[in-house]
Design a protein around this motif. Sequence first.
Motif, PDB file in Angstrom:
ATOM      1  N   MET A   1       0.829  -1.277   0.125  1.00  0.00           N
ATOM      2  CA  MET A   1      -0.095  -0.095  -0.044  1.00  0.00           C
ATOM      3  C   MET A   1       0.732   1.216  -0.076  1.00  0.00           C
ATOM      4  O   MET A   1       1.770   1.504   0.892  1.00  0.00           O
ATOM      5  CB  MET A   1      -0.912  -0.129   1.186  1.00  0.00           C
ATOM      6  CG  MET A   1      -1.919   1.052   1.138  1.00  0.00           C
ATOM      7  SD  MET A   1      -2.791   1.184   2.749  1.00  0.00           S
ATOM      8  CE  MET A   1      -3.544  -0.551   2.745  1.00  0.00           C
ATOM      9  N   SER A  26     -12.218   0.504  14.043  1.00  0.00           N
ATOM     10  CA  SER A  26     -12.451  -0.513  13.184  1.00  0.00           C
ATOM     11  C   SER A  26     -13.729   0.473  12.276  1.00  0.00           C
ATOM     12  O   SER A  26     -13.481   0.444  11.134  1.00  0.00           O
ATOM     13  CB  SER A  26     -12.775  -1.858  13.354  1.00  0.00           C
ATOM     14  OG  SER A  26     -11.722  -2.229  13.984  1.00  0.00           O
ATOM     15  N   ALA A  29     -12.405   3.510  10.494  1.00  0.00           N
ATOM     16  CA  ALA A  29     -11.661   3.292   9.521  1.00  0.00           C
ATOM     17  C   ALA A  29     -12.491   2.916   8.395  1.00  0.00           C
ATOM     18  O   ALA A  29     -12.220   3.522   7.279  1.00  0.00           O
ATOM     19  CB  ALA A  29     -10.752   2.281   9.717  1.00  0.00           C
ATOM     20  N   SER A  35      -6.717   3.990   7.242  1.00  0.00           N
ATOM     21  CA  SER A  35      -5.970   2.754   8.121  1.00  0.00           C
ATOM     22  C   SER A  35      -6.477   3.058   9.372  1.00  0.00           C
ATOM     23  O   SER A  35      -6.662   4.089   9.852  1.00  0.00           O
ATOM     24  CB  SER A  35      -4.744   2.578   7.674  1.00  0.00           C
ATOM     25  OG  SER A  35      -4.030   3.751   8.243  1.00  0.00           O
ATOM     26  N   HIS A  36      -6.450   1.835   9.964  1.00  0.00           N
ATOM     27  CA  HIS A  36      -6.621   1.656  11.649  1.00  0.00           C
ATOM     28  C   HIS A  36      -5.492   2.502  12.180  1.00  0.00           C
ATOM     29  O   HIS A  36      -5.588   2.870  13.059  1.00  0.00           O
ATOM     30  CB  HIS A  36      -6.500   0.088  11.783  1.00  0.00           C
ATOM     31  CG  HIS A  36      -7.630  -0.577  11.569  1.00  0.00           C
ATOM     32  ND1 HIS A  36      -7.898  -1.215  10.307  1.00  0.00           N
ATOM     33  CD2 HIS A  36      -8.798  -0.573  12.205  1.00  0.00           C
ATOM     34  CE1 HIS A  36      -8.905  -1.941  10.309  1.00  0.00           C
ATOM     35  NE2 HIS A  36      -9.597  -1.548  11.382  1.00  0.00           N
ATOM     36  N   THR A  37      -4.496   2.219  11.676  1.00  0.00           N
ATOM     37  CA  THR A  37      -2.950   2.879  12.100  1.00  0.00           C
ATOM     38  C   THR A  37      -3.334   4.396  12.105  1.00  0.00           C
ATOM     39  O   THR A  37      -2.873   5.154  13.300  1.00  0.00           O
ATOM     40  CB  THR A  37      -1.829   2.753  11.366  1.00  0.00           C
ATOM     41  OG1 THR A  37      -1.711   1.292  11.400  1.00  0.00           O
ATOM     42  CG2 THR A  37      -0.491   3.105  11.957  1.00  0.00           C
ATOM     43  N   THR A  38      -3.776   5.059  11.002  1.00  0.00           N
ATOM     44  CA  THR A  38      -4.120   6.481  11.085  1.00  0.00           C
ATOM     45  C   THR A  38      -5.072   6.876  11.762  1.00  0.00           C
ATOM     46  O   THR A  38      -4.960   7.851  12.583  1.00  0.00           O
ATOM     47  CB  THR A  38      -4.371   6.795   9.419  1.00  0.00           C
ATOM     48  OG1 THR A  38      -3.363   6.465   8.494  1.00  0.00           O
ATOM     49  CG2 THR A  38      -4.735   8.207   9.355  1.00  0.00           C
TER      50      THR A  38
END
Length: 98
Positions: A1, A26, A29, A35-38
Amino acid sequence: MGKKGDLSNFERGMVVGAIRAGLSISQSAQLLGFSHTTISRVYKEWCEKGKTSSMRQSCGRKCLVDARGQRRMGRLIQADRRATFTEITTRYNRGMQQ
């Protein structure tokens, strides 16, 4: 990605708002398309520092030449398109001393 650019202030606000409204990371997102991280990083930063704006635009080296100097440099380059970098630098610095 692949990497994407920074989130705008509005997008960061949407992330915080979605989680504050009761959505999980979740669900946020999936709803917002990040993304989950963001999502978790933006929300964590908001919880710890209370800010949603990115300070990315203020990082890096400051510009050494102001707008007036850039216009002047543009005129020097237009005057002699075949001049080398050293010649342009010399002419620019010589003009600054006068």
